[in-house]
Design a protein around this motif. Sequence first.
Motif, mmCIF file in Angstrom:
data_model
loop_
_atom_site.group_PDB
_atom_site.id
_atom_site.type_symbol
_atom_site.label_atom_id
_atom_site.label_comp_id
_atom_site.label_asym_id
_atom_site.label_seq_id
_atom_site.Cartn_x
_atom_site.Cartn_y
_atom_site.Cartn_z
ATOM 1 N N THR A 127 -0.349 9.501 -5.063
ATOM 2 C CA THR A 127 -1.420 8.558 -4.724
ATOM 3 C C THR A 127 -2.425 8.439 -5.860
ATOM 4 N N VAL A 143 -9.033 -6.482 -5.650
ATOM 5 C CA VAL A 143 -9.340 -5.963 -4.317
ATOM 6 C C VAL A 143 -10.829 -6.096 -4.021
ATOM 7 N N VAL A 151 -8.705 -7.579 3.177
ATOM 8 C CA VAL A 151 -8.319 -6.293 2.588
ATOM 9 C C VAL A 151 -8.170 -5.228 3.668
ATOM 10 N N LEU A 152 -9.121 -5.216 4.620
ATOM 11 C CA LEU A 152 -9.050 -4.238 5.704
ATOM 12 C C LEU A 152 -7.807 -4.445 6.558
ATOM 13 N N SER A 155 -4.575 -3.555 4.500
ATOM 14 C CA SER A 155 -4.461 -2.113 4.271
ATOM 15 C C SER A 155 -4.122 -1.371 5.557
ATOM 16 N N GLY A 158 -0.388 -2.197 6.423
ATOM 17 C CA GLY A 158 0.526 -1.499 5.526
ATOM 18 C C GLY A 158 0.518 0.004 5.723
ATOM 19 N N SER A 159 -0.681 0.582 5.848
ATOM 20 C CA SER A 159 -0.774 2.036 5.996
ATOM 21 C C SER A 159 -0.195 2.499 7.326
ATOM 22 N N CYS A 187 0.409 2.532 -0.325
ATOM 23 C CA CYS A 187 -0.671 1.848 0.405
ATOM 24 C C CYS A 187 -1.990 2.602 0.275
ATOM 25 N N GLN A 188 -1.933 3.921 0.328
ATOM 26 C CA GLN A 188 -3.152 4.699 0.136
ATOM 27 C C GLN A 188 -3.707 4.532 -1.277
ATOM 28 N N ALA A 190 -3.371 1.862 -3.193
ATOM 29 C CA ALA A 190 -3.985 0.535 -3.294
ATOM 30 C C ALA A 190 -5.368 0.512 -2.662
ATOM 31 N N THR A 191 -5.537 1.255 -1.576
ATOM 32 C CA THR A 191 -6.847 1.304 -0.924
ATOM 33 C C THR A 191 -7.851 2.113 -1.730
#
Length: 332
Positions: A127, A143, A151-152, A155, A158-159, A187-188, A190-191
């Motif tokens: 990550t 982002v 975005v929320l 995310s 996906g997560s 995904c983590q 990207a967040t």
Amino acid sequence: MLRPNLFVYLRPLSKAAFSSARPIYPTRAFSNFRPNVLQTLHKRSPNFSATFFTPTRTLLTDSTPVVARPSQSEAWKKYAVTAATVAGTVVAVNVFLNRETRDSLTPAERSYLNDSFKYTGGGLALTALAARSMFRSGFAFRVMSANPWVVLGVSLVGSIGTMMGAMYTPPENTVLKHAFWLGFNACQAATLSPLWFFSPAILSRAALYTCGVVGSLSYVGATAKSDTYLYLGGPLLAGVTVVALSSLAPLALPLGMRGLAITEALSLYGGLAVFGGFVLYDTQKILLHARMAQAGQITADPIRESIGLELDMINIFIRLVQILAMQNGRKK
């Protein structure tokens, strides 16, 4: 009948008139020789050479630096204070939360716990590397400039989707399970990629504090009496709901300054307490599942166990980064 061309007869006259009226300028030949002006002035005027050819002070070499780097002794003092803080946290947590200890772990429990923490550490390393590469590629800028609700939503979808796939895929299907696990870590990443906007010093300190907190709580959970912290599941679920709502409240409700301060305190410090409790709960849950897998009641699944610990560490790390950034802002 032929017409004489008057223009033919007038052309010689016009040429003669214009040629006689045009002034004749003398041509000037330019040579390729260019005298060196600085060399000439240097020979003729000693004051000029003393003024312009004398080395002067520069801002890059002789000026006092704006920000002075700490000396080696000061750096070692800071490292010692940080290490003492982490060690003191471990001792304090062990004293207050681990008064009744259990016997040593069985080989099955120790092996299952080690495998779970191996996947946790590997997932966190992947990550961090993926988040760094996304930040360097400019993904974090996109982002930050996008719609926060989009975005929320993306995310979360996906997560949660990859997390459910990694948790509920049978361990026998190794390729698909590891693919979901890698997707969850992506995904983590990207967040978390916008966190690289913070100073590397803040990120490194937050990572060190996170390792200290999670390590001490995991040690307490592993050595505490069996099933001591398993009853925390319900209260922790209620607490994480309150923390999530306090984090989302500024996006949906028109809060004032006092309301924002309260929700921020709930999200930061309440989140630290809640996810610290989740570390205790998840550690003892891993040991319980190890005993159940040894008895043949369930199938051993270290990847599923590691996801809970990874989420605990990520949430603790995020809140420590925010707290350290706020402290750094107050010092300025």
